[in-house]
Write an enzyme that holds these catalytic residues in place. Structure first.
Site, short mmCIF file in Angstrom:
data_model
loop_
_atom_site.label_atom_id
_atom_site.label_comp_id
_atom_site.label_asym_id
_atom_site.label_seq_id
_atom_site.Cartn_x
_atom_site.Cartn_y
_atom_site.Cartn_z
N GLY A 57 13.54 -28.22 -7.19
CA GLY A 57 14.88 -27.69 -7.52
C GLY A 57 15.37 -28.32 -8.81
CG ASP A 96 20.99 -36.43 -2.13
OD1 ASP A 96 20.97 -37.09 -3.18
OD2 ASP A 96 21.18 -36.92 -1.00
CE1 TYR A 112 16.22 -35.42 -10.08
CE2 TYR A 112 14.55 -36.35 -8.65
CZ TYR A 112 15.77 -36.44 -9.28
OH TYR A 112 16.56 -37.56 -9.11
CB ILE A 119 16.41 -28.85 5.35
CG1 ILE A 119 15.39 -29.77 6.01
CG2 ILE A 119 17.48 -29.66 4.58
CD1 ILE A 119 14.45 -30.46 5.05
N1 APR Z 1 17.71 -26.63 2.84
C1 APR Z 1 16.43 -26.54 2.41
N2 APR Z 1 16.09 -26.53 1.11
C2 APR Z 1 17.09 -26.60 0.20
C3 APR Z 1 18.46 -26.71 0.56
C4 APR Z 1 18.75 -26.71 1.96
N3 APR Z 1 20.01 -26.80 2.42
N4 APR Z 1 19.20 -26.77 -0.58
C5 APR Z 1 18.33 -26.70 -1.60
N5 APR Z 1 17.07 -26.59 -1.14
C6 APR Z 1 15.81 -26.46 -1.88
C7 APR Z 1 15.89 -26.07 -3.33
O1 APR Z 1 16.01 -24.66 -3.45
C8 APR Z 1 14.54 -26.57 -3.82
O2 APR Z 1 13.53 -25.62 -3.50
O3 APR Z 1 15.20 -27.75 -1.89
C9 APR Z 1 14.29 -27.83 -2.98
C10 APR Z 1 14.56 -29.14 -3.72
O4 APR Z 1 15.69 -28.95 -4.56
P1 APR Z 1 16.76 -30.14 -4.85
O5 APR Z 1 17.61 -30.32 -3.66
O6 APR Z 1 17.41 -29.79 -6.14
O7 APR Z 1 15.88 -31.46 -5.00
P2 APR Z 1 14.99 -31.98 -6.22
O8 APR Z 1 14.47 -30.87 -7.05
O9 APR Z 1 14.02 -32.93 -5.58
O10 APR Z 1 16.05 -32.77 -7.12
C11 APR Z 1 16.58 -33.97 -6.59
O11 APR Z 1 18.81 -33.27 -6.99
O12 APR Z 1 20.39 -33.09 -5.38
C12 APR Z 1 19.93 -33.89 -6.38
O13 APR Z 1 20.49 -36.10 -5.65
C13 APR Z 1 19.42 -35.21 -5.83
O14 APR Z 1 19.18 -36.15 -8.00
C14 APR Z 1 18.47 -35.59 -6.92
C15 APR Z 1 17.85 -34.27 -7.34
#
Ligand code: APR
Length: 181
Positions: A126, A34, A128, A11
């Site tokens: 991810g 993030d 969460y 992303i």
């Molecule tokens: N680009 C696109 N998608 C991504 C990327 C990236 N660079 N990195 C990870 N993902 C995907 C993951 O594989 C997953 O499918 O984004 C989706 C969401 O994963 P997370 O980033 O872990 O987010 P989430 O599950 O909402 O958890 C949020 O994780 O990073 C911490 O600070 C954040 O505490 C919060 C939690």
């Protein structure tokens, strides 16, 4: 007519007006999307987040809400930070509503900014722990419903899926929902 597209990729490399961040309520960074956004976007994003914490969001960003900051060095104009719910089967209904709100609110904020294009990650799917197929169904349904109301200047809503498995799951769900020709 706003196009909903699915791409497999990172992303932080998307050239769109708005990149949506799967943040946590602290708004001070984390792992996953993030971590990538703050790492690639640079310190300006965190500086904006700290200002939000010092002001209106003193207690942090509540789950299901969205707020915009600069996109720093990303090829985008804004980052819209939203906080997804942690998956918890015992509280499925309430939390599924909050996940849908992440998409609705991020869209609303982006339309208010005048964005013409925006990129969503698979919020909550991810760290969460939300099962990807259900996260996809909630995401695609919420975005389709929100676009039926206020689309503003939005020409494209892009789901950026990390890895083939997640991409294929979203593609399959999009077909099941009859959103894919
Ligand atoms: N680009 C696109 N998608 C991504 C990327 C990236 N660079 N990195 C990870 N993902 C995907 C993951 O594989 C997953 O499918 O984004 C989706 C969401 O994963 P997370 O980033 O872990 O987010 P989430 O599950 O909402 O958890 C949020 O994780 O990073 C911490 O600070 C954040 O505490 C919060 C939690």
């Amino acid at each position: 007519m706003t196009q909903i597209t699915l791409v497999e990729g990172d992303i932080t490399q998307q050239e769109v007006d708005v990149v949506v961040n799967a943040a946590n309520s602290s708004l001070l960074g984390g792992g996953g999307v993030d971590g990538a956004i703050h790492r690639k976007g640079g310190p300006e994003i965190l500086a904006d987040c700290r200002a939000l914490r010092a002001g209106h969001y003193g207690k942090g960003l509540p789950t299901g809400r969205a707020v915009a900051t600069t996109a720093g060095r990303l090829p985008a104009r804004w980052v819209v930070h939203t906080v997804g719910p942690v998956y918890r089967a015992e509280e499925y209904e309430e939390r599924a509503g909050l996940l849908a709100s992440c998409y609705r609110e991020s869209l609303r904020v982006s339309v208010e900014l005048g964005a013409r294009s925006m990129a969503f990650p698979a919020i909550s799917a991810g760290i969460y722990g939300w099962p990807v197929e259900d996260a996809a169904r909630i995401a695609l349904t919420a975005v389709a419903e929100a676009l039926a109301d206020a689309r503003g200047e939005l020409e494209e809503v892009r789901f950026v899926l990390f890895g083939e498995a997640t991409y294929e799951t979203f593609e399959q769900v999009e077909r099941e929902l009859g959103q894919r020709s």
